[in-house]
Design a protein around this motif. Structure first.
Motif, PDB file in Angstrom:
ATOM      1  N   GLU A   1       0.825  -1.210   0.000  1.00 16.47           N
ATOM      2  CA  GLU A   1       0.000   0.000   0.000  1.00 16.47           C
ATOM      3  C   GLU A   1       0.859   1.260   0.000  1.00 16.47           C
ATOM      4  OE1 GLU A   1      -2.525  -0.495   3.394  1.00 16.47           O
ATOM      5  OE2 GLU A   1      -3.826  -1.935   2.366  1.00 16.47           O
ATOM      6  N   ASN A   2       2.085   1.144   0.504  1.00 19.67           N
ATOM      7  CA  ASN A   2       3.014   2.271   0.536  1.00 19.67           C
ATOM      8  C   ASN A   2       4.029   2.190  -0.604  1.00 19.67           C
ATOM      9  OD1 ASN A   2       2.644   4.076   3.089  1.00 19.67           O
ATOM     10  ND2 ASN A   2       2.117   1.990   3.699  1.00 19.67           N
ATOM     11  N   HIS A   3       3.684   1.441  -1.640  1.00 16.32           N
ATOM     12  CA  HIS A   3       4.463   1.351  -2.883  1.00 16.32           C
ATOM     13  C   HIS A   3       5.871   0.794  -2.665  1.00 16.32           C
ATOM     14  CE1 HIS A   3       1.107   3.608  -4.454  1.00 16.32           C
ATOM     15  NE2 HIS A   3       1.314   4.527  -3.529  1.00 16.32           N
ATOM     16  N   ILE A   4       5.964  -0.182  -1.778  1.00 19.85           N
ATOM     17  CA  ILE A   4       7.238  -0.856  -1.527  1.00 19.85           C
ATOM     18  C   ILE A   4       7.151  -2.248  -2.140  1.00 19.85           C
ATOM     19  CG2 ILE A   4       8.813  -1.755   0.223  1.00 19.85           C
ATOM     20  CD1 ILE A   4       7.723   0.508   2.065  1.00 19.85           C
ATOM     21  N   TYR A   5       8.107  -2.558  -3.001  1.00 18.68           N
ATOM     22  CA  TYR A   5       8.146  -3.872  -3.632  1.00 18.68           C
ATOM     23  C   TYR A   5       8.690  -4.898  -2.639  1.00 18.68           C
ATOM     24  CZ  TYR A   5       9.580  -7.711  -6.619  1.00 18.68           C
ATOM     25  OH  TYR A   5       9.748  -8.955  -7.167  1.00 18.68           O
ATOM     26  N   VAL A   6       7.946  -5.995  -2.437  1.00 17.27           N
ATOM     27  CA  VAL A   6       8.367  -7.088  -1.568  1.00 17.27           C
ATOM     28  C   VAL A   6       8.682  -8.283  -2.457  1.00 17.27           C
ATOM     29  CG1 VAL A   6       7.732  -8.630   0.318  1.00 17.27           C
ATOM     30  CG2 VAL A   6       6.921  -6.253   0.318  1.00 17.27           C
ATOM     31  N   HIS A   7       9.950  -8.686  -2.456  1.00 13.57           N
ATOM     32  CA  HIS A   7      10.370  -9.840  -3.246  1.00 13.57           C
ATOM     33  C   HIS A   7      10.270 -11.079  -2.363  1.00 13.57           C
ATOM     34  CE1 HIS A   7      13.591 -12.567  -4.908  1.00 13.57           C
ATOM     35  NE2 HIS A   7      12.663 -12.513  -5.842  1.00 13.57           N
ATOM     36  N   ASP A   8       9.224 -11.859  -2.536  1.00 11.06           N
ATOM     37  CA  ASP A   8       9.009 -13.111  -1.805  1.00 11.06           C
ATOM     38  C   ASP A   8       9.787 -14.191  -2.553  1.00 11.06           C
ATOM     39  OD1 ASP A   8       8.082 -15.427  -0.597  1.00 11.06           O
ATOM     40  OD2 ASP A   8       5.959 -14.933  -0.808  1.00 11.06           O
ATOM     41  N   ALA A   9      11.060 -14.347  -2.184  1.00  9.42           N
ATOM     42  CA  ALA A   9      11.979 -15.213  -2.929  1.00  9.42           C
ATOM     43  C   ALA A   9      11.464 -16.642  -3.091  1.00  9.42           C
ATOM     44  CB  ALA A   9      13.351 -15.220  -2.253  1.00  9.42           C
ATOM     45  N   PHE A  10      10.787 -17.164  -2.100  1.00  4.89           N
ATOM     46  CA  PHE A  10      10.342 -18.552  -2.131  1.00  4.89           C
ATOM     47  C   PHE A  10       8.857 -18.692  -2.482  1.00  4.89           C
ATOM     48  CE2 PHE A  10      13.687 -19.461   1.382  1.00  4.89           C
ATOM     49  CZ  PHE A  10      14.706 -19.296   0.467  1.00  4.89           C
ATOM     50  N   GLY A  11       8.188 -17.598  -2.785  1.00  2.00           N
ATOM     51  CA  GLY A  11       6.771 -17.649  -3.142  1.00  2.00           C
ATOM     52  C   GLY A  11       5.900 -18.192  -2.031  1.00  2.00           C
ATOM     53  N   VAL A  12       6.207 -17.821  -0.784  1.00  2.00           N
ATOM     54  CA  VAL A  12       5.497 -18.381   0.376  1.00  2.00           C
ATOM     55  C   VAL A  12       3.994 -18.141   0.281  1.00  2.00           C
ATOM     56  CG1 VAL A  12       5.203 -18.206   2.883  1.00  2.00           C
ATOM     57  CG2 VAL A  12       7.494 -18.251   1.897  1.00  2.00           C
ATOM     58  N   PHE A  13       3.598 -16.901   0.009  1.00  2.00           N
ATOM     59  CA  PHE A  13       2.166 -16.596   0.045  1.00  2.00           C
ATOM     60  C   PHE A  13       1.460 -16.883  -1.277  1.00  2.00           C
ATOM     61  CE2 PHE A  13       3.934 -14.173   3.598  1.00  2.00           C
ATOM     62  CZ  PHE A  13       3.231 -14.809   4.608  1.00  2.00           C
ATOM     63  N   GLU A  14       2.210 -17.265  -2.292  1.00  2.00           N
ATOM     64  CA  GLU A  14       1.597 -17.813  -3.501  1.00  2.00           C
ATOM     65  C   GLU A  14       1.347 -19.306  -3.303  1.00  2.00           C
ATOM     66  OE1 GLU A  14       4.260 -16.877  -6.681  1.00  2.00           O
ATOM     67  OE2 GLU A  14       3.990 -14.716  -6.395  1.00  2.00           O
TER      68      GLU A  14
END
Length: 185
Positions: A130-143
């Protein structure tokens, strides 16, 4: 090399989401006071990340979202120095954030925040996005784990099977021991 390392409980919008009480069962008694002296509360608010030292609440660090460039999100396997039998038998996974702060280029400051893995962290990711910060989920945990039920059921078994290969691929500690290990990202 990272500039700062914090280990703590996760709070989102003034609600505690994790507890470090489990450390009583996995950290050797002789080092428990040292470990508890290094714990922080990591608060994700609507406009910042606030880190507060639990044993010295006046020691705080506020990181406004406007000061954050990106966040790398990893899972790490944790083992405590001289840990007891329980820490060897039960997989113990934490979330690890590498927060890239805005700076002047290649050597921009970074800090690392580690806390017990919980599905609730998806709320913190939402604050960041929401604050325009890119979060790189390296392991795709929440996918991979799209709801709390699947997270609770399959998270540990998935990382039991895949963590060694992922740690080698991303250069992560396998397992992470102590508080001062640094990642070379």
């Amino acid at each position: 090399m990272l500039n700062e390392f914090y280990y703590g409980n996760l709070w989102i919008d003034a609600k505690r989401k994790t507890s470090c009480a489990t450390l009583i069962f996995v950290v050797p008694f002789y080092s428990l006071l040292t470990v508890y002296g290094m714990l922080y509360s990591c608060h994700f608010t609507y406009d910042s990340i606030e880190l507060t030292r639990m044993m010295k609440p006046k020691q705080t660090r506020t990181i406004p979202y406007a000061a954050i460039q990106t966040v790398d999100f990893f899972v790490i396997r944790r083992k405590w120095v001289g840990g007891n039998l329980l820490s060897l038998m039960v997989p113990y996974y934490n979330f690890d954030l590498i927060v890239h702060l805005k700076g002047n280029g290649r050597d921009d400051p970074k800090l690392e925040i580690e806390f017990p893995a919980t599905y609730s962290f998806v709320e913190a990711i939402q604050h960041l996005k929401e604050n325009h910060i890119y979060v790189h989920d390296a392991f795709g945990v929440f996918e991979r784990f799209t709801n709390e039920e699947s997270f609770k059921k399959d998270f540990a078994s998935y990382f039991d099977e895949h963590y060694h290969a992922l740690a080698a691929e991303y250069g992560l500690d396998d397992p992470r021991i102590g508080f001062t290990a640094r990642q070379h990202l």
